[in-house]
Design an enzyme around this catalytic site. Sequence first.
Site, PDB file in Angstrom:
ATOM      1  N   TYR A   1       0.208 -20.613   8.404  1.00  0.00           N
ATOM      2  CA  TYR A   1       0.200 -21.611   7.272  1.00  0.00           C
ATOM      3  C   TYR A   1       0.634 -20.980   6.317  1.00  0.00           C
ATOM      4  CZ  TYR A   1      -0.492 -25.689   4.321  1.00  0.00           C
ATOM      5  OH  TYR A   1      -0.440 -26.621   3.212  1.00  0.00           O
TER       6      TYR A   1
ATOM      7  N   ARG B   1       0.697  -1.203   0.053  1.00  0.00           N
ATOM      8  CA  ARG B   1       0.193  -0.193   0.047  1.00  0.00           C
ATOM      9  C   ARG B   1       0.960   1.249  -0.045  1.00  0.00           C
ATOM     10  NH1 ARG B   1      -2.025  -3.902   3.242  1.00  0.00           N
ATOM     11  NH2 ARG B   1      -4.122  -4.746   2.757  1.00  0.00           N
TER      12      ARG B   1
ATOM     13  N   HIS C   1      -2.427   3.480  -5.106  1.00  0.00           N
ATOM     14  CA  HIS C   1      -2.914   2.308  -4.586  1.00  0.00           C
ATOM     15  C   HIS C   1      -3.539   1.401  -5.649  1.00  0.00           C
ATOM     16  CE1 HIS C   1      -5.082  -0.213  -1.742  1.00  0.00           C
ATOM     17  NE2 HIS C   1      -4.806   0.476  -0.662  1.00  0.00           N
TER      18      HIS C   1
ATOM     19  N   ARG D   1      -1.536  -2.021  -6.902  1.00  0.00           N
ATOM     20  CA  ARG D   1      -1.752  -3.396  -6.131  1.00  0.00           C
ATOM     21  C   ARG D   1      -2.746  -4.040  -7.118  1.00  0.00           C
ATOM     22  NH1 ARG D   1      -1.036  -4.286  -1.248  1.00  0.00           N
ATOM     23  NH2 ARG D   1      -3.404  -4.810  -0.551  1.00  0.00           N
TER      24      ARG D   1
ATOM     25  N   LYS E   1      -1.870  -2.700   7.538  1.00  0.00           N
ATOM     26  CA  LYS E   1      -3.477  -2.585   7.914  1.00  0.00           C
ATOM     27  C   LYS E   1      -3.881  -3.592   8.561  1.00  0.00           C
ATOM     28  CE  LYS E   1      -7.795  -1.964   5.213  1.00  0.00           C
ATOM     29  NZ  LYS E   1      -8.338  -1.922   4.002  1.00  0.00           N
TER      30      LYS E   1
ATOM     31  N   HIS F   1      -3.459  -9.473   2.042  1.00  0.00           N
ATOM     32  CA  HIS F   1      -4.744  -9.262   2.451  1.00  0.00           C
ATOM     33  C   HIS F   1      -4.920 -10.032   3.618  1.00  0.00           C
ATOM     34  CE1 HIS F   1      -6.117  -8.225  -2.003  1.00  0.00           C
ATOM     35  NE2 HIS F   1      -5.730  -7.099  -1.181  1.00  0.00           N
TER      36      HIS F   1
END
Length: 402
Positions: free
Chosen positions: A370, A243, A333, A336, A270, A360
Amino acid sequence: MALTENRLRTLKPKDKSYKVADHRGLYIEVTPSGGKLWRFRYRIGNVEKKLAIGPYPEINLKQARNAADAARHSVAEGGDPAFEKRKKKIRDEFLSAQTFEAVAREYIEQMMVKNGLAQATLVKANYFLEQLTPAIGNRPIHDIEPFEVLAPLKRLEATGKHETAKKCRSFAGRVFRYGVATTRCKSDPTAMLKGALVTPRAQHYAAILEPKELGGLLRAIDDYTGYLVTKYALQIAPHVFVRPGELRHAEWREIDLEDGVWKIPAGKMKARRPHAVPLSKQVVGYLTELASMLGTDGYVFPSARSGIRPMSENTLNAAFRRMGYSKEELTAHGLRATASTFLNESGLWNPDAIERALAHGDSNVVRGIYHRGKHWDERVRMAQWWSDYLDELREGKKRQAA
């Protein structure tokens, strides 16, 4: 003889205060200045105590007797009316000083600053507080009604700032819940406002999604003639998927050029989880050049006005505008979305690896851990593939996805 309203009105002041009894401990005290004050005398054990009920005629005879009856009932149950009144007075004085603004600033300091939240998040919190302060900032937090919070939110809506109104309500709710947890108020009035605001339409960040156009952007960046640090930020941004706020707050201490990894601490992310970014050979090259010019202390992309602050949040978008791209065509932005679209369409990479590269959030923490372990090697290969692909687009070539 019990008091009557007629007798109360005829009581005259004397040189010294004097008392006139009503019944069962209730009496009125007449002062030399003419004041008439209700008192209730009671005992706790062998100790005689007095409760000040209030002045006459503001409190009439019936009201004074009711107050005395309530105090008498409290004593019978083991209470101490005078002590309870003093405690209530202290609490009322305390609560009157606990304004929404005071509690909100305490919340920001105690729950946000000390928990290491990102500077950008703190700036936004203070902005939301500024929007609410004119309406409820000076109000005792325990007295605020839902309609008082709704008023400034509706004013924001009226100017088209639907998302800001929604986020202000969310911020206010966190402050009120903090107030509940710290005994400054009893409830969160914003809980009643969830259906009162217009739901803003989801807006996607403008992004380039065609290979030819992306190649043109990369060449335009290479030709950029503005502030040199901004140019390096523009060159690196398409490669790293982060970001804009995460990029501009990058610090040299987070970057290992030898191992080719950028470790972003949780407080800058974030999702509030640490994130590692594999760096391609191209990105390492850009950063090496930048380090040779600026050194490796502080921010990687310092402000042109002050080396101790990062570049502003508008720097990259302003550079795109200077290069001729409108806000409907391209945003920082949106880079992305560009990377996500091309990587997914290539069919070469596990979608989970792409999502992890984009940092995310994952609602399942175990699954998230994982992924970090399983997809790191793939993310390293993907980062290098993506940088190589960007180089080919810059040179006007097209790579086959197979």
